[in-house]
Scaffold this motif. Structure first.
Motif, PDB file in Angstrom:
ATOM      1  N   GLU A  88       0.825  -1.204   0.000  1.00 44.47           N
ATOM      2  CA  GLU A  88       0.000   0.000   0.000  1.00 44.47           C
ATOM      3  C   GLU A  88       0.866   1.263   0.000  1.00 44.47           C
ATOM      4  OE1 GLU A  88      -3.978  -1.585   2.385  1.00 44.47           O
ATOM      5  OE2 GLU A  88      -2.248  -0.805   3.506  1.00 44.47           O
ATOM      6  N   ILE A  89       1.960   1.207   0.761  1.00 46.15           N
ATOM      7  CA  ILE A  89       2.860   2.370   0.792  1.00 46.15           C
ATOM      8  C   ILE A  89       3.516   2.560  -0.575  1.00 46.15           C
ATOM      9  CG2 ILE A  89       4.960   3.321   1.820  1.00 46.15           C
ATOM     10  CD1 ILE A  89       4.200   1.802   4.405  1.00 46.15           C
ATOM     11  N   GLU A  90       4.000   1.455  -1.159  1.00 43.54           N
ATOM     12  CA  GLU A  90       4.645   1.562  -2.467  1.00 43.54           C
ATOM     13  C   GLU A  90       3.672   2.081  -3.522  1.00 43.54           C
ATOM     14  OE1 GLU A  90       6.095  -2.394  -2.974  1.00 43.54           O
ATOM     15  OE2 GLU A  90       8.112  -1.887  -2.247  1.00 43.54           O
ATOM     16  N   GLN A  91       2.434   1.583  -3.480  1.00 37.63           N
ATOM     17  CA  GLN A  91       1.427   2.068  -4.421  1.00 37.63           C
ATOM     18  C   GLN A  91       1.145   3.554  -4.189  1.00 37.63           C
ATOM     19  OE1 GLN A  91       0.056   0.594  -7.004  1.00 37.63           O
ATOM     20  NE2 GLN A  91      -1.301   2.321  -7.489  1.00 37.63           N
ATOM     21  N   GLY A  92       1.075   3.944  -2.913  1.00 39.33           N
ATOM     22  CA  GLY A  92       0.843   5.348  -2.597  1.00 39.33           C
ATOM     23  C   GLY A  92       1.971   6.240  -3.082  1.00 39.33           C
ATOM     24  N   LEU A  93       3.206   5.777  -2.922  1.00 37.90           N
ATOM     25  CA  LEU A  93       4.346   6.558  -3.398  1.00 37.90           C
ATOM     26  C   LEU A  93       4.312   6.720  -4.915  1.00 37.90           C
ATOM     27  CD1 LEU A  93       7.204   5.083  -1.156  1.00 37.90           C
ATOM     28  CD2 LEU A  93       6.201   7.374  -1.006  1.00 37.90           C
ATOM     29  N   ASN A 139       1.684   9.244  -5.694  1.00 38.15           N
ATOM     30  CA  ASN A 139       2.041  10.574  -5.205  1.00 38.15           C
ATOM     31  C   ASN A 139       3.065  11.252  -6.107  1.00 38.15           C
ATOM     32  OD1 ASN A 139       3.802  12.375  -3.020  1.00 38.15           O
ATOM     33  ND2 ASN A 139       1.589  12.383  -2.669  1.00 38.15           N
ATOM     34  N   ARG A 140       3.955  10.463  -6.692  1.00 41.52           N
ATOM     35  CA  ARG A 140       4.991  11.049  -7.552  1.00 41.52           C
ATOM     36  C   ARG A 140       4.403  11.764  -8.754  1.00 41.52           C
ATOM     37  NH1 ARG A 140       7.546   5.918  -6.320  1.00 41.52           N
ATOM     38  NH2 ARG A 140       9.244   6.268  -4.823  1.00 41.52           N
ATOM     39  N   PHE A 141       3.246  11.328  -9.208  1.00 41.12           N
ATOM     40  CA  PHE A 141       2.641  11.895 -10.419  1.00 41.12           C
ATOM     41  C   PHE A 141       1.448  12.792 -10.107  1.00 41.12           C
ATOM     42  CE2 PHE A 141       4.800   7.997 -11.734  1.00 41.12           C
ATOM     43  CZ  PHE A 141       5.598   8.490 -12.772  1.00 41.12           C
ATOM     44  N   ALA A 142       1.218  13.057  -8.819  1.00 43.27           N
ATOM     45  CA  ALA A 142       0.095  13.922  -8.444  1.00 43.27           C
ATOM     46  C   ALA A 142       0.474  15.385  -8.673  1.00 43.27           C
ATOM     47  CB  ALA A 142      -0.266  13.696  -6.979  1.00 43.27           C
ATOM     48  N   PRO A 143      -0.516  16.252  -8.881  1.00 42.11           N
ATOM     49  CA  PRO A 143      -0.224  17.680  -9.047  1.00 42.11           C
ATOM     50  C   PRO A 143       0.392  18.255  -7.777  1.00 42.11           C
ATOM     51  CG  PRO A 143      -2.486  17.172  -9.713  1.00 42.11           C
ATOM     52  CD  PRO A 143      -1.958  15.960  -9.026  1.00 42.11           C
ATOM     53  N   GLY A 144       1.368  19.158  -7.949  1.00 40.56           N
ATOM     54  CA  GLY A 144       2.014  19.766  -6.798  1.00 40.56           C
ATOM     55  C   GLY A 144       1.052  20.599  -5.980  1.00 40.56           C
ATOM     56  N   GLY A 145       1.240  20.611  -4.661  1.00 39.37           N
ATOM     57  CA  GLY A 145       0.375  21.396  -3.792  1.00 39.37           C
ATOM     58  C   GLY A 145       0.245  20.771  -2.420  1.00 39.37           C
ATOM     59  N   THR A 146      -0.537  21.418  -1.573  1.00 36.69           N
ATOM     60  CA  THR A 146      -0.645  20.975  -0.186  1.00 36.69           C
ATOM     61  C   THR A 146      -1.287  19.597  -0.069  1.00 36.69           C
ATOM     62  OG1 THR A 146      -2.705  22.243  -0.048  1.00 36.69           O
ATOM     63  CG2 THR A 146      -0.706  23.306   0.752  1.00 36.69           C
ATOM     64  N   ALA A 147      -2.201  19.253  -0.968  1.00 37.48           N
ATOM     65  CA  ALA A 147      -2.834  17.937  -0.899  1.00 37.48           C
ATOM     66  C   ALA A 147      -1.804  16.838  -1.144  1.00 37.48           C
ATOM     67  CB  ALA A 147      -3.970  17.846  -1.917  1.00 37.48           C
ATOM     68  N   ARG A 148      -0.961  17.050  -2.147  1.00 37.24           N
ATOM     69  CA  ARG A 148       0.089  16.067  -2.419  1.00 37.24           C
ATOM     70  C   ARG A 148       1.044  15.979  -1.227  1.00 37.24           C
ATOM     71  NH1 ARG A 148       5.053  16.709  -6.773  1.00 37.24           N
ATOM     72  NH2 ARG A 148       5.933  14.622  -6.483  1.00 37.24           N
ATOM     73  N   ASN A 149       1.387  17.138  -0.651  1.00 39.62           N
ATOM     74  CA  ASN A 149       2.308  17.136   0.493  1.00 39.62           C
ATOM     75  C   ASN A 149       1.728  16.363   1.677  1.00 39.62           C
ATOM     76  OD1 ASN A 149       3.866  18.762  -1.097  1.00 39.62           O
ATOM     77  ND2 ASN A 149       3.452  20.643   0.034  1.00 39.62           N
ATOM     78  N   ALA A 150       0.449  16.582   1.951  1.00 42.65           N
ATOM     79  CA  ALA A 150      -0.181  15.893   3.081  1.00 42.65           C
ATOM     80  C   ALA A 150      -0.138  14.382   2.888  1.00 42.65           C
ATOM     81  CB  ALA A 150      -1.621  16.381   3.238  1.00 42.65           C
ATOM     82  N   ASP A 206      12.864   5.901   0.612  1.00 43.22           N
ATOM     83  CA  ASP A 206      12.069   6.249  -0.567  1.00 43.22           C
ATOM     84  C   ASP A 206      10.988   7.269  -0.220  1.00 43.22           C
ATOM     85  OD1 ASP A 206      13.531   4.584  -2.161  1.00 43.22           O
ATOM     86  OD2 ASP A 206      12.060   2.954  -2.186  1.00 43.22           O
ATOM     87  N   ALA A 207      10.362   7.062   0.943  1.00 45.45           N
ATOM     88  CA  ALA A 207       9.278   7.967   1.348  1.00 45.45           C
ATOM     89  C   ALA A 207       9.815   9.355   1.674  1.00 45.45           C
ATOM     90  CB  ALA A 207       8.543   7.380   2.558  1.00 45.45           C
ATOM     91  N   LEU A 208      11.001   9.427   2.307  1.00 42.36           N
ATOM     92  CA  LEU A 208      11.599  10.736   2.590  1.00 42.36           C
ATOM     93  C   LEU A 208      11.951  11.459   1.294  1.00 42.36           C
ATOM     94  CD1 LEU A 208      13.967   9.895   5.598  1.00 42.36           C
ATOM     95  CD2 LEU A 208      11.907  11.330   5.662  1.00 42.36           C
ATOM     96  N   ASP A 209      12.544  10.723   0.368  1.00 42.17           N
ATOM     97  CA  ASP A 209      12.891  11.307  -0.930  1.00 42.17           C
ATOM     98  C   ASP A 209      11.642  11.849  -1.623  1.00 42.17           C
ATOM     99  OD1 ASP A 209      14.975  11.489  -3.273  1.00 42.17           O
ATOM    100  OD2 ASP A 209      13.204  10.523  -4.136  1.00 42.17           O
ATOM    101  N   ASN A 210      10.566  11.086  -1.576  1.00 36.30           N
ATOM    102  CA  ASN A 210       9.311  11.520  -2.194  1.00 36.30           C
ATOM    103  C   ASN A 210       8.760  12.767  -1.507  1.00 36.30           C
ATOM    104  OD1 ASN A 210       6.753  10.975  -3.853  1.00 36.30           O
ATOM    105  ND2 ASN A 210       5.969  10.953  -1.773  1.00 36.30           N
ATOM    106  N   LEU A 211       8.884  12.814  -0.172  1.00 36.52           N
ATOM    107  CA  LEU A 211       8.366  13.957   0.575  1.00 36.52           C
ATOM    108  C   LEU A 211       9.149  15.228   0.226  1.00 36.52           C
ATOM    109  CD1 LEU A 211       6.483  15.104   2.719  1.00 36.52           C
ATOM    110  CD2 LEU A 211       8.087  14.293   4.475  1.00 36.52           C
TER     111      LEU A 211
END
Length: 996
Positions: A8-13, A16-27, A47-52
């Motif tokens: 689930e985390i990998e799928q979420g990452l 998230n990588r292709f989501a539009p930039g903004g506060t929703a993506r950050n959250a 990986d999650a820190l890099d994505n954040l």
């Protein structure tokens, strides 16, 4: 508390990588990082820190990346070996972002910020990277703290250091170099440095977006207005709605405020209302709000402080209120930076920016913007007003003389002069009574033109005033105006005729030696001719004349005869009035469908007006004649007339006339392929229509032509922005125009690589023609929409649109090529998501259906080369589908760990059969292409080349080589220059490889 699985985390990452930039993506990224840390999986946590960090970068919260970066750096220091080469490169690359974030965070002490830069330099040196990125980061830090000597040294070392794979891209580096030149006051150098980015030669994820915004003010300061306008249209389109580009949006708002485009600035502000809030990145907040403050201050200065702006922290604000709130907040941020930096640089630059004065009165942008309301009247002063100085008698007398001369000549500037006289006269007592009546005459004429209810009373008072002063020649003119006012107010024909008779008698009663007697009589006669024609049409309507066509023809004949007689009577003495009569005769000829007769009449009208010293009177007949000449296929003469009309329009004060003459010439020039000048004229025409209050009418047509001119110059982004802005207006101008505009916008968006938006326009256009008897327009639009939906990878929607297009094409019964192309598109969509047995079977069936259409004789017509080409293309593409199916199974065999292809693999015999079928199809297609000749040589080579490689897979490389060798021998006999240069070398290389 629920926990997330690794999957689930990998799928979420991944999402998230292709989501539009903004506060929703950050959250979302923050949740994933917390879940990854809780999982205890170090690799997943990294990986999650890099994505954040990456999420924060492309948002208004970029300074938040400091914490996750510090955590990631700790992970690296604990176990560098756990980082792959790519992971380590990414970490060191992010160091540059962090250096910027530190400069943009006033809460970080100066010592800590300097320490981070030192740490960056140390780590880069140990890792073997060039110091180039370090020196760039040092430059901007030194600049913000006001250490110009250090900044200069850092800039020099930045430029001298070698580039390596840790250096910023060329586009970003050029941005920084140009920005540094601009800060040093060298706008010309900055633009020179930025040129590769502005021209699109150097690009990246956020360039040229940022440079396009930053270049606006330098371009304006250097007077390069056309470039500034173009960069605004193109650049704002790129920056719109992107949270990480809010500073660029602020620059576009500032540009609008400093170019007389405050309404446009308000619209941009409204589009980003959600971001007019306390942004986490204080530097972005200062930059974005700085641009907004320039606009708000400008609006206040223009008297619009009471207008609604946008809410701030949920509270609606007026322009003045929002200005005060944002200014106080911004100055507080600037002072925090200054306190941290030990300098006043940030505050000084900010105050200089928000105090900037307009750089041009008005720079028309072409896009439609709602006009600002009239400003509120200024509050009455508390102190007693200071009396105005007495009007200088000689100056007033000279002004009155000029106003009377302009009035007598019919000069367009007459109104302005009389308005100035009225202002100068005011309520003073010692004024010539004749001047007072002249001023009243000007006011009465304005009321008559506007159709005011008191116009007749005003004109009557003026007539009586002139008569009391013994100015019968002016009183006679007032009598004539009373007849016109009566006609305008819908008076009975008898009353109008009586007033005309009174006016004529008044003119005839003037003294024989009165210089204006003949002119007054002629003017009364011409007015009577005009009004009598109008009255006859009214009376014909009242009597319910059923022979309307014959009645109208008779009326035209009577009017033409009267005008012709007038021309004959006054041709020598009153050329300006005769010019009016000849223009009317030209218009009658046009209404009767005789443009050839109209052409010389309109030419004569223009010539007489010019000869009479009234060139402004020639503009209307010249513009009308230009349009007639274009309809007659005489574009050179049309352009000559339109240019002449524009040349004579210099003294016109009517905004609509100024707009029409420019739009006419622009239309002609665009037809003659001079798109650059056409665009310039259409742009100014739109501005004049706006001034005339005709934004939704003539202004919309001017903007449509402007968009077309931009498209001709391949300025598709500019064209799309202009068209979007005026789209609501254009959609109100009839179904045909709405259809054309929707399709045009769809084409522009397609060229700009915005398939989803293009599809929307095509679908809306298709709705407009849904009820038409002819299904072909809707079919074509549905197919265009389907193509774009497919391009946007909206597969179910694309399939539905293609199926609708196919249904409509079949209803028309005469579009076999369109049917075939739809079927082939559907075939490819069948295997887009997954190359499965079911998908391949459907694709094969659709391709067979397409081939069947093409193999069926199309009526009695001989076999069409176009249909033969489409048949070859269908076989060609079917072979490609089969090859895709084969490749899936071969790839599955080569890498069993990957999830490719179907659950049940094909056997060797099945694969061989498929390959043999591919070869057969490619050979058949190549044979058809050969019959069609040299225009299809590239397709023929592609088929033979594919067949040759497939023969190799079948273990028969010599057969494939023989195919290409035969083609090589044939092509060597072709005439020189008839074979593309690339084909023979490529064919020879393939043969060599196959026979090696």
């Amino acid at each position: 508390m629920s926990t997330m699985t690794r999957e689930e985390i990998e799928q979420g990452l991944q999402e998230n990588r292709f989501a539009p930039g903004g506060t929703a993506r950050n959250a979302h990224a923050e949740v994933l990082a917390a879940a990854a840390e809780a999982s205890g999986d170090s690799e997943l946590f990294r990986d999650a820190l890099d994505n954040l960090i990456n999420s924060y970068l492309y948002s208004s919260e970029s300074t938040k990346m400091l914490v996750p970066f510090a955590r990631l750096l700790q992970e690296y220091d604990k176990d560098p070996g756990a980082f792959s080469r790519g992971d380590a490169h990414s970490l060191f690359w992010q160091f540059k972002w962090v250096a910027t974030a530190i400069s943009e965070s006033p809460e970080i002490p100066l010592e800590s910020a300097t320490g981070w830069l030192d740490e960056m330099e140390r780590r880069y040196r140990i890792a073997g990277y060039s110091e180039r990125p370090v020196r760039e980061s040092e430059l901007w830090f030194a600049d913000v703290i006001g250490d110009d000597e250090r900044a200069e040294r850092a800039y020099a070392r930045w430029q001298a250091a070698d580039r390596d794979d840790m250096s910023d891209c060329h586009a970003c580096e050029l941005n920084g170099q140009g920005h540094y030149a601009m800060l040093r006051g060298d706008d010309a150098r900055a633009l020179e440095v930025w040129q590769p980015v502005l021209a699109g030669y150097k690009t990246c994820a956020e360039e040229p977006h940022r440079v396009l915004a930053t270049a606006l003010l330098p371009l304006l300061r250097l007077g390069r207005f056309e470039e500034a306008r173009a960069q605004h249209l193109r650049g704002y389109r790129m920056a719109r709605g992107k949270e990480s580009l809010l500073p660029s949006v602020g620059k576009h708002i500032e540009f609008c405020a400093l170019t007389g485009n405050e309404p446009r600035g308000l619209e941009i502000l409204a589009e980003h209302a959600a971001h007019v809030a306390p942004l986490a990145n204080l530097d972005d907040r200062l930059s974005f709000h700085g641009g907004v403050l320039v606009l708000l201050r400008r609006l206040k200065d223009l008297g619009h402080g009471h207008l609604s702006a946008v809410p701030y922290e949920g509270v609606p604000r007026t322009v003045a209120e929002l200005y005060e709130v944002l200014r106080a907040d911004a100055l507080d941020i600037a002072r925090r930076f200054d306190a941290r930096n030990g300098t006043t640089r940030v505050s000084e630059r900010f105050l200089a920016r928000i105090g900037g004065a307009p750089l041009v009165d008005v720079l028309p942008l072409g896009v439609r913007s709602a006009a600002l309301p009239q400003p509120e009247p200024a509050a009455a002063p508390v102190a007693a007003p200071v009396p105005a100085p007495a009007t200088d008698g000689a100056a007033l007398a000279e002004l009155v003389r000029r106003a009377r001369a302009a009035r007598d000549l019919g000069h367009p500037g007459s109104d302005g002069l009389w308005a100035e006289v009225a202002a100068r006269v005011g309520t003073a007592d010692a004024v010539d009574p004749l001047v007072r009546v002249d001023v009243a005459d000007h006011r009465a004429l304005a009321a008559a033109r506007a159709g005011a209810g008191d116009a007749a009373a005003l004109v009557t008072a003026v007539r009586d005033g002139y008569r009391a002063l013994g100015r019968e020649e002016r009183a006679a003119l007032s009598e004539l105006r009373l007849a016109s006012v009566a006609a305008q107010s819908g008076a009975a024909p008898g009353e109008i005729r009586e007033l005309l008779a009174v006016a004529l008698r008044a003119a005839e009663a003037l003294e024989a030696d009165e210089p204006l007697r003949g002119r007054r009589i002629a003017l009364a006669e011409l007015s009577a001719i005009r009004l009598e024609s109008y009255l006859r049409s009214l009376e014909a309507t009242d009597t319910h004349d059923h022979g309307h066509g014959h009645g109208q023809e008779r009326a035209h004949g009577e009017l033409a005869a009267e005008l012709t007689a007038f021309v004959a009577s006054y041709a020598q003495s009153l050329p300006d009035l005769v010019a009016e009569a000849e223009e009317m005769l030209g218009r009658i000829a046009l209404s009767e469908g005789d443009p050839e007769r109209a052409v010389p009449l309109l030419a004569a009208a223009a010539a007489r007006a010019i000869a009479a010293g009234r060139p402004w009177q020639a503009v209307d007949p010249l513009v009308l004649r230009a349009g007639v000449l274009m309809s007659l296929g005489r574009p050179e003469e049309a352009e000559e007339d339109a240019r002449s009309g524009l040349a004579h329009a210099g003294e016109l004060t009517d905004a609509e006339q100024q707009a029409v003459v420019r739009l006419t010439l622009a239309d002609i020039l665009l037809e003659r392929a001079d798109a650059a000048e056409a665009a310039e004229l259409a742009l100014t025409a739109a501005h004049w229509f706006d001034q005339a209050g005709l934004t939704a009418d003539g202004g919309a047509q001017a903007r449509l032509l402007l968009a077309r001119a931009y498209a001709h110059q391949h300025r598709n982004a500019d064209a799309a922005e202009v068209l979007r802005s005026t789209l609501p207006d254009l959609l109100e101008h009839g179904e045909q125009q709405a259809l054309a505009v929707r399709e045009f916008l769809g084409d522009l968006l397609r060229e700009l690589g915005e398939p989803r938006e293009a599809a929307e326009q095509y679908l809306l256009a298709a709705e407009l023609v849904k009820g038409w008897e002819d299904p072909r327009p809707q079919a074509g639009l549905a197919q265009s929409a389907a193509d774009q939906l497919s391009e946007a990878r909206l597969t179910p929607e694309a399939v539905a649109a293609y199926e609708r297009a196919l249904e409509l094409h079949r209803l028309s019964g005469d579009a076999p090529v369109a049917e075939v192309r739809v079927l082939r598109s559907l075939a490819w969509l069948a295997i887009r998501e997954e190359v499965s047995a079911t998908g391949v079977a459907r694709a094969r069936a659709l391709m067979a259906e397409a081939a069947g259409i093409l193999e069926t004789p199309q009526g009695d017509a001989p076999e069409s080369p176009e249909l033969r080409s489409e048949l070859a293309q269908t076989w060609h593409q079917l072979a490609q589908v089969l090859d895709r199916w084969v490749s899936v199974h071969v790839q599955e065999d080569e890498d069993e760990d990957e999830e490719f292809g179907p659950a049940e693999a094909l056997g060797d015999a099945e694969l061989t059969a498929l390959r043999l079928e591919e070869v057969l199809l490619w050979d058949r297609a190549a044979g058809v292409y050969a019959d069609l000749g040299g225009d299809h040589l590239a397709e023929r080579f592609q088929c033979l080349n594919n067949a040759a490689w497939t023969e190799r897979e079948l273990g028969r490389p010599e057969a494939g080589a023989a195919r290409l060798s035969a083609l090589i021998e044939e092509l060597r006999t072709w005439p020189e220059g008839s074979v593309p240069e690339w084909i023979l070398p490529r064919a020879e290389r393939t043969v060599a490889h196959l026979t090696d």
